[in-house]
Design a protein around this motif. Structure first.
Motif, short mmCIF file in Angstrom:
data_model
loop_
_atom_site.label_atom_id
_atom_site.label_comp_id
_atom_site.label_asym_id
_atom_site.label_seq_id
_atom_site.Cartn_x
_atom_site.Cartn_y
_atom_site.Cartn_z
N ALA A 149 0.88 -0.94 -0.06
CA ALA A 149 -0.05 -0.30 0.65
C ALA A 149 0.71 1.04 -0.04
O ALA A 149 0.36 2.04 -0.28
N GLY A 150 2.07 1.17 1.10
CA GLY A 150 2.82 2.21 1.09
C GLY A 150 3.41 2.94 -0.38
O GLY A 150 3.97 1.78 -1.20
N ILE A 291 -4.56 4.52 9.81
CA ILE A 291 -4.16 6.22 8.34
C ILE A 291 -2.94 6.40 7.95
O ILE A 291 -1.86 5.41 8.12
N PRO A 292 -2.69 6.49 6.55
CA PRO A 292 -1.15 6.61 6.46
C PRO A 292 -0.04 7.42 6.53
O PRO A 292 -1.00 8.37 7.05
N TYR A 293 0.53 7.29 6.71
CA TYR A 293 2.04 8.44 7.38
C TYR A 293 2.26 9.65 5.92
O TYR A 293 2.91 8.98 4.57
N ILE A 294 2.21 10.86 6.07
CA ILE A 294 2.06 11.84 5.06
C ILE A 294 3.37 12.38 5.56
O ILE A 294 2.67 13.21 7.10
N LYS A 295 4.06 12.86 5.07
CA LYS A 295 4.87 14.02 5.96
C LYS A 295 4.65 15.67 5.43
O LYS A 295 4.19 15.20 5.03
N GLY A 296 5.75 16.16 5.60
CA GLY A 296 5.14 17.50 6.76
C GLY A 296 4.02 18.55 6.94
O GLY A 296 3.44 17.97 7.59
N GLU A 297 3.88 19.69 6.24
CA GLU A 297 2.92 20.79 7.40
C GLU A 297 1.47 19.93 6.46
O GLU A 297 0.95 19.86 5.33
N GLY A 299 0.17 17.47 7.75
CA GLY A 299 0.57 15.32 7.01
C GLY A 299 -0.10 13.78 8.61
O GLY A 299 -0.48 15.42 9.57
N THR A 300 0.60 13.49 8.93
CA THR A 300 0.47 12.56 10.10
C THR A 300 1.52 11.98 10.83
O THR A 300 1.29 11.58 11.39
N HIS A 301 2.33 13.11 10.20
CA HIS A 301 4.18 12.53 11.27
C HIS A 301 3.68 12.97 12.88
O HIS A 301 2.17 13.97 13.11
N GLY A 302 3.52 12.06 13.81
CA GLY A 302 3.01 13.16 15.42
C GLY A 302 1.81 12.58 14.74
O GLY A 302 1.56 13.29 16.25
N ILE A 303 0.94 11.71 14.40
CA ILE A 303 -0.18 12.74 14.49
C ILE A 303 -0.82 12.51 16.24
O ILE A 303 -1.75 12.28 16.94
N LEU A 318 -3.16 0.72 22.94
CA LEU A 318 -2.94 1.31 21.60
C LEU A 318 -2.12 0.39 20.43
O LEU A 318 -1.32 -0.19 20.89
N LEU A 319 -2.81 0.18 19.50
CA LEU A 319 -2.35 -0.73 18.44
C LEU A 319 -1.90 -0.14 17.52
O LEU A 319 -2.80 0.56 15.91
N ASN A 320 -0.68 0.00 16.66
CA ASN A 320 0.52 0.73 15.89
C ASN A 320 0.80 -0.20 14.53
O ASN A 320 1.48 -1.42 14.86
N PHE A 321 -0.33 -0.91 13.48
CA PHE A 321 -0.27 -1.47 12.74
C PHE A 321 -0.43 -0.63 11.35
O PHE A 321 -0.15 -1.00 10.32
N ALA A 322 0.50 0.24 11.66
CA ALA A 322 0.23 1.68 10.22
C ALA A 322 1.86 1.68 9.61
O ALA A 322 2.13 1.87 9.09
N ARG A 323 2.05 3.44 10.47
CA ARG A 323 3.92 3.24 10.24
C ARG A 323 3.88 3.98 11.71
O ARG A 323 3.79 4.76 12.33
N GLY A 324 5.14 3.34 12.46
CA GLY A 324 5.65 4.26 13.44
C GLY A 324 6.02 5.42 12.96
O GLY A 324 5.92 5.65 14.82
N GLU A 325 5.96 6.27 12.86
CA GLU A 325 6.04 7.50 12.64
C GLU A 325 4.64 8.43 13.12
O GLU A 325 5.12 9.59 13.19
N LEU A 326 3.47 7.27 12.76
CA LEU A 326 2.61 7.84 12.76
C LEU A 326 2.45 8.33 15.11
O LEU A 326 2.11 9.17 15.04
N VAL A 327 2.90 8.10 15.49
CA VAL A 327 3.04 8.12 17.45
C VAL A 327 4.30 8.80 17.74
O VAL A 327 5.10 8.18 16.69
N ASP A 328 3.97 9.38 18.05
CA ASP A 328 4.96 10.50 19.42
C ASP A 328 5.56 9.63 20.39
O ASP A 328 4.74 9.10 21.05
N SER A 329 6.58 8.72 20.36
CA SER A 329 6.91 7.73 21.03
C SER A 329 7.43 8.51 22.61
O SER A 329 7.53 8.09 23.94
#
Length: 504
Positions: A149-150, A291-297, A299-303, A318-329
C-alpha cells in the motif's frame, strides 16, 4: 540511426593505430548493426502479422529514434514483448499474471538469482521495499507498481513530473494485517509474552510444574468482549478490524474524515462514527490506528501525540500496525510510565523497544504468503491493464481512468500532459488536422497531471496508416509529457517529450 552508430564507431576506430584494435572494432560494429537490423526487421514483421487480431489496418510508427545506449544493451532487446523489471523477490504466483507470449520478466537487482544486469529496456518496474532512485528509471519506463500500500520508497512526485503513473495494491494485505491487529489486542490484554518468558525461565530451572499454578496470578488480564474498540482510519484494514471487533462482541467506534461510500459499505452495522480522533479514543479500551503516513505540514507525522494521548483511558491499549512515525514515542512513554496502558506496534522504536508496557514486533503485518501473492498479482494486473489498454486503477498520482474496449477498425491513443487550460483542445485539434475521427474518449485529471485515452477511427485511410508525424506532433505539443499507441506489437508506440527533445 544505424549510419550514425557506424560512423561514430568508425571515427573512434580511426584514432586507434593498432591494427588488431581496428579489426576487433570492425567485427563488433558488424555484430551490433546485424543485431539492430534483425531486431527492427523482426519487430516490423510482428507489427504486420500481429495487429492484435482485430482486422484493423497496419500501423506505421517510429519506435527507435534514439541512440541505442538510451535504451540499454541492444543484445537484451526482445521485440514483440513488454519488458517488466523487478526489484526485490516478488511472489512467483503473482508474476504468473504475466503471460510468456507477451511479457519478459526479470530482476534488476539480482534478487531472482540472475546478475541483475539483463533488463536494459524495461517498460514497467515492479518492486516491494526497494528504495527506487530516479537513475534506476530508464526513459523506456511507462509505469511503476509497488506490491504493497505504501509508496514512500518511490519518488512519486518526481515520477509525476516525468508523466509516469505509480501504482500500489490497496487491500491486498488487509486480511494479513487485520489478523495481526486482532492478535495485538490479545497480546495487549493477557500478558501472554510475559507468561511465555516466565515459563522458559522456570523450565530452565526445572521448576515449571512446581510453580505454574502459584505464579499464573502474575499474568492476569481481561477479555475483549464488552470492551470498546476505536478504529482510526476506515479503509480496507480499518474496516476489516472493525468487523472482527464487532464479531468478538466489542463495541466499535470509528473515525475517518475521508470515508468513502465503498469503505462505508464494508463497516459493521453496529459501528458508531465519531467526528474527531479525540472523541473516538476518549472512551476506548483499545485503539487501532490505520491511517497513511504523510510527511510535511498538514501531514500525519506524530498525529498520535500528547494532545490525543491525554484523552486515553489510563489502561487503554494502542495498536499501531500502520506506521511507526504516526506515534510520538516520547509522549507514549510518558503514558505507559504513568498507568497500566499498553502499546503494541509492528515497527521498531528506539524509545520503547524494551519498555515493560510495550510489545514491539518486527514489521510482520503483511508477511504472509497469501498477502505477498495477492499484492504481487494485483500489482501485475494493474501494470497489464495500463500497458495493454491504458486503464488506470490503484494509482497514487494519476486519475482513475478506463474506457470500454475499442471498437473494430480503430486504434487507441493515450496522452499524458500537464493539467493546463486548453490542453485537451490542442490534442484533439492535432487529430482533427490529420482527418482522424475520435469515436470515444475520456479525459481525467489529478493535481498537476492529466490523462487522455482516445479511440480513433481508421476507416477511409487505406491499408497502412502512418502515425509517425501525428505522434510526434502530439508529443511535442507544449505541455504534453508522453504519448502511446496501443495497437499491434507489445512494447512499441511510446514517445516522450524530454524538455523539447523527441524520444521514441
Amino acid at each position: 540511426m544505424i549510419s550514425r552508430i557506424v560512423s561514430s564507431k568508425l571515427r573512434y576506430s580511426s584514432r586507434n593505430t593498432h591494427s588488431g584494435v581496428v579489426v576487433g572494432l570492425a567485427s563488433r560494429i558488424n555484430s551490433d548493426v546485424s543485431l539492430q537490423v534483425k531486431a527492427i526487421h523482426t519487430t516490423s514483421s510482428i507489427a504486420q502479422s500481429n495487429a492484435d487480431g482485430s482486422g484493423g489496418p497496419d500501423i506505421d510508427i517510429d519506435n527507435y529514434r534514439a541512440e541505442w545506449k538510451t535504451y540499454g544493451d541492444i543484445s537484451n532487446y526482445k521485440p514483440g514483448k513488454f519488458v517488466v523489471q523487478t526489484f526485490n523477490k516478488i511472489s512467483p504466483k503473482g508474476l504468473k499474471q504475466f503471460d510468456d507470449l507477451s511479457y519478459t520478466v526479470g530482476s534488476g537487482d539480482g534478487s531472482d538469482g540472475s546478475s541483475g544486469s539483463g533488463m536494459g529496456n524495461p517498460h514497467a518496474l515492479l518492486l516491494r521495499s526497494h528504495k527506487l532512485k530516479e537513475d534506476e528509471v530508464p526513459l523506456t519506463v511507462r509505469a511503476i507498481a509497488r506490491c504493497g500500500a505504501g509508496t514512500n520508497n518511490i519518488p512519486v512526485a518526481r515520477m509525476t513530473e516525468l508523466g509516469i503513473p505509480v501504482f500500489n495494491t490497496p487491500g491486498a494485505n488487509a486480511n494479513a494485517v487485520k489478523e495481526l491487529v486482532v492478535c495485538g489486542m490479545f497480546l495487549g490484554s493477557r500478558k501472554i509474552i510475559d507468561g511465555i518468558n516466565h515459563m522458559k525461565q522456570l523450565g530452565s530451572q526445572g521448576l515449571a510444574k512446581e510453580r505454574v499454578e502459584k505464579d499464573k496470578s502474575m499474568f492476569g488480564g481481561r477479555e475483549l468482549m464488552g470492551k470498546t474498540l476505536a478504529v482510526i482510519g476506515l479503509g480496507h484494514i480499518g474496516a476489516a478490524t472493525a468487523r472482527d471487533g464487532a464479531a468478538l462482541g466489542m463495541d466499535v467506534v470509528g473515525y475517518d474524515p475521508g470515508l468513502s461510500v465503498e469503505s462505508a459499505l464494508r463497516l459493521p452495522d453496529e459501528i458508531q462514527l465519531k467526528d474527531s480522533i479525540s472523541s473516538a479514543v476518549s472512551t476506548a479500551d483499545y485503539i487501532s490506528i490505520n491511517i497513511p503516513y504523510i510527511k510535511g505540514e498538514g501531514g500525519t507525522h506524530g498525529i498520535i501525540g500528547r494532545e490525543i494521548i491525554s484523552q486515553f483511558k489510563s489502561d487503554a491499549v494502542l495498536l499501531n500496525f500502520a506506521r511507526g512515525e504516526l506515534v510520538d514515542s516520547e509522549a507514549m512513554k510518558e503514558f505507559l510510565d504513568s498507568g497500566n496502558g499498553r502499546y503494541v506496534s509492528d515497527f521498531p522504536d528506539d524509545e520503547l523497544w524494551d519498555h515493560k508496557g510495550a510489545v514491539i514486533l518486527p514489521h510482520l503485518g503483511a508477511s504472509t504468503e497469501e498477502a505477498e501473492d495477492a499484492a504481487a498479482a494485483m500489482a501485475a494486473d494493474t501494470i497489464k491493464d495500463y500497458l495493454e489498454d491504458g486503464t488506470i486503477r490503484n494509482s497514487v498520482n494519476f486519475p482513475a481512468t478506463s474506457l470500454p474496449d475499442r471498437p473494430p477498425g480503430s486504434i487507441r491513443l493515450t496522452v499524458v500532459n500537464k493539467n493546463l487550460p486548453g490542453m485537451l483542445a490542442k490534442i484533439t485539434d492535432t487529430l482533427a488536422e490529420s482527418t482522424l475521427n475520435i469515436v470515444q474518449q475520456v479525459n481525467h485529471s489529478r493535481g498537476d497531471i492529466a490523462y487522455n485515452v482516445m479511440d480513433v477511427d481508421t476507416s477511409g485511410h487505406g491499408d497502412i496508416i502512418s502515425f509517425k508525424k501525428i505522434q510526434e506532433e502530439l508529443t511535442m505539443t507544449e505541455g504534453v509529457l508522453s504519448s502511446r499507441i496501443l495497437y499491434g506489437t507489445p512494447g512499441t508506440g511510446y514517445a516522450k517529450n524530454l524538455e523539447g527533445k523527441y524520444f521514441v
